[in-house]
Write a protein that holds these residues in place. Structure first.
Motif, PDB file in Angstrom:
ATOM      1  N   CYS A  24       0.872  -1.188   0.000  1.00  0.00           N
ATOM      2  CA  CYS A  24       0.000   0.000   0.000  1.00  0.00           C
ATOM      3  C   CYS A  24       0.902   1.229   0.000  1.00  0.00           C
ATOM      4  CB  CYS A  24      -0.913  -0.009   1.223  1.00  0.00           C
ATOM      5  SG  CYS A  24      -1.939   1.469   1.371  1.00  0.00           S
ATOM      6  N   ARG A  25       1.019   1.862  -1.159  1.00  0.00           N
ATOM      7  CA  ARG A  25       1.917   3.017  -1.283  1.00  0.00           C
ATOM      8  C   ARG A  25       1.395   4.228  -0.513  1.00  0.00           C
ATOM      9  NH1 ARG A  25       2.879   3.590  -7.502  1.00  0.00           N
ATOM     10  NH2 ARG A  25       1.245   2.078  -7.770  1.00  0.00           N
ATOM     11  N   CYS A  26       0.093   4.390  -0.467  1.00  0.00           N
ATOM     12  CA  CYS A  26      -0.478   5.564   0.208  1.00  0.00           C
ATOM     13  C   CYS A  26      -0.173   5.569   1.710  1.00  0.00           C
ATOM     14  CB  CYS A  26      -1.991   5.609   0.006  1.00  0.00           C
ATOM     15  SG  CYS A  26      -2.511   5.748  -1.713  1.00  0.00           S
ATOM     16  N   GLU A  27      -0.265   4.394   2.335  1.00  0.00           N
ATOM     17  CA  GLU A  27      -0.048   4.292   3.780  1.00  0.00           C
ATOM     18  C   GLU A  27       1.269   3.597   4.126  1.00  0.00           C
ATOM     19  OE1 GLU A  27      -1.903   5.644   6.217  1.00  0.00           O
ATOM     20  OE2 GLU A  27      -3.146   6.561   4.650  1.00  0.00           O
ATOM     21  N   GLU A  28       2.064   3.270   3.096  1.00  0.00           N
ATOM     22  CA  GLU A  28       3.379   2.656   3.266  1.00  0.00           C
ATOM     23  C   GLU A  28       3.332   1.376   4.102  1.00  0.00           C
ATOM     24  OE1 GLU A  28       6.304   5.535   4.456  1.00  0.00           O
ATOM     25  OE2 GLU A  28       5.692   6.915   2.881  1.00  0.00           O
ATOM     26  N   VAL A  29       2.420   0.469   3.733  1.00  0.00           N
ATOM     27  CA  VAL A  29       2.280  -0.814   4.418  1.00  0.00           C
ATOM     28  C   VAL A  29       3.005  -1.871   3.593  1.00  0.00           C
ATOM     29  CG1 VAL A  29       0.657  -2.534   5.297  1.00  0.00           C
ATOM     30  CG2 VAL A  29       0.063  -0.112   5.379  1.00  0.00           C
ATOM     31  N   SER A  30       3.911  -2.599   4.243  1.00  0.00           N
ATOM     32  CA  SER A  30       4.732  -3.585   3.537  1.00  0.00           C
ATOM     33  C   SER A  30       4.071  -4.965   3.491  1.00  0.00           C
ATOM     34  CB  SER A  30       6.095  -3.711   4.217  1.00  0.00           C
ATOM     35  OG  SER A  30       5.955  -4.366   5.464  1.00  0.00           O
ATOM     36  N   TYR A  31       4.596  -5.793   2.619  1.00  0.00           N
ATOM     37  CA  TYR A  31       4.186  -7.195   2.508  1.00  0.00           C
ATOM     38  C   TYR A  31       4.320  -7.874   3.871  1.00  0.00           C
ATOM     39  CZ  TYR A  31       4.139 -11.981   0.635  1.00  0.00           C
ATOM     40  OH  TYR A  31       3.840 -13.281   0.372  1.00  0.00           O
ATOM     41  N   GLU A  32       5.419  -7.630   4.532  1.00  0.00           N
ATOM     42  CA  GLU A  32       5.691  -8.245   5.833  1.00  0.00           C
ATOM     43  C   GLU A  32       4.640  -7.865   6.880  1.00  0.00           C
ATOM     44  OE1 GLU A  32       9.623  -8.932   8.503  1.00  0.00           O
ATOM     45  OE2 GLU A  32       9.322  -6.899   7.744  1.00  0.00           O
ATOM     46  N   ALA A  35      -5.083   7.890  -0.088  1.00  0.00           N
ATOM     47  CA  ALA A  35      -5.728   8.687  -1.137  1.00  0.00           C
ATOM     48  C   ALA A  35      -6.412   7.847  -2.213  1.00  0.00           C
ATOM     49  CB  ALA A  35      -4.694   9.603  -1.784  1.00  0.00           C
ATOM     50  N   CYS A  36      -5.850   6.696  -2.544  1.00  0.00           N
ATOM     51  CA  CYS A  36      -6.446   5.892  -3.627  1.00  0.00           C
ATOM     52  C   CYS A  36      -7.587   5.009  -3.137  1.00  0.00           C
ATOM     53  CB  CYS A  36      -5.383   5.054  -4.332  1.00  0.00           C
ATOM     54  SG  CYS A  36      -5.001   3.487  -3.523  1.00  0.00           S
ATOM     55  N   GLN A  37      -7.798   4.933  -1.816  1.00  0.00           N
ATOM     56  CA  GLN A  37      -8.875   4.138  -1.239  1.00  0.00           C
ATOM     57  C   GLN A  37      -8.857   2.685  -1.730  1.00  0.00           C
ATOM     58  OE1 GLN A  37     -11.501   5.328   1.188  1.00  0.00           O
ATOM     59  NE2 GLN A  37      -9.543   6.337   1.465  1.00  0.00           N
ATOM     60  N   ALA A  38      -7.683   2.074  -1.738  1.00  0.00           N
ATOM     61  CA  ALA A  38      -7.450   0.662  -2.078  1.00  0.00           C
ATOM     62  C   ALA A  38      -7.565   0.342  -3.562  1.00  0.00           C
ATOM     63  CB  ALA A  38      -8.364  -0.258  -1.270  1.00  0.00           C
TER      64      ALA A  38
END
Length: 112
Positions: A11-19, A45-48
């Protein structure tokens, strides 16, 4: 997707990693909405719109759940963007989403 580095940002908007997604699944998350509540994934911003498919694939791989059985994330209003002009003026030139100003009475610059 297993060939991805665990530090890859899903998730680039919230910077959530695969891990991070993998970890919350290990802790009991079973749906995109579970992951969203625990990590903020999909709340940017992109709402998924960008990460939805990637997260569904991670759920599929980690839980063995068929992709067609993984529900889409819950969408919240506004589903379509509202122009700032609509919010800052008494403009009624927009489609399905009403402006909050349509329900407020303004006289001489004061809210009544």
């Amino acid at each position: 997707m297993n060939e991805l580095d665990k530090s890859v940002v899903i998730c680039r908007c919230e910077e959530v990693s695969y891990e991070e997604i993998e970890e919350v699944i290990r802790l009991g998350a079973r749906t995109f909405d579970d992951i969203k509540r625990l990590t903020r994934c999909g709340m940017g911003a992109c709402q998924a719109k960008i990460c939805n498919f990637l997260v569904a694939n991670i759920i599929h791989e980690e839980l063995g759940k068929p992709l067609q059985e993984i529900p889409l994330p819950r969408m919240r209003m506004p589903i379509s963007p509202i122009k700032l002009e609509t919010l800052s003026t008494n403009s009624k030139d927009f489609s399905t989403v009403k402006s909050v100003l349509d329900e407020v009475e303004v006289k001489d610059g004061e809210v009544g």
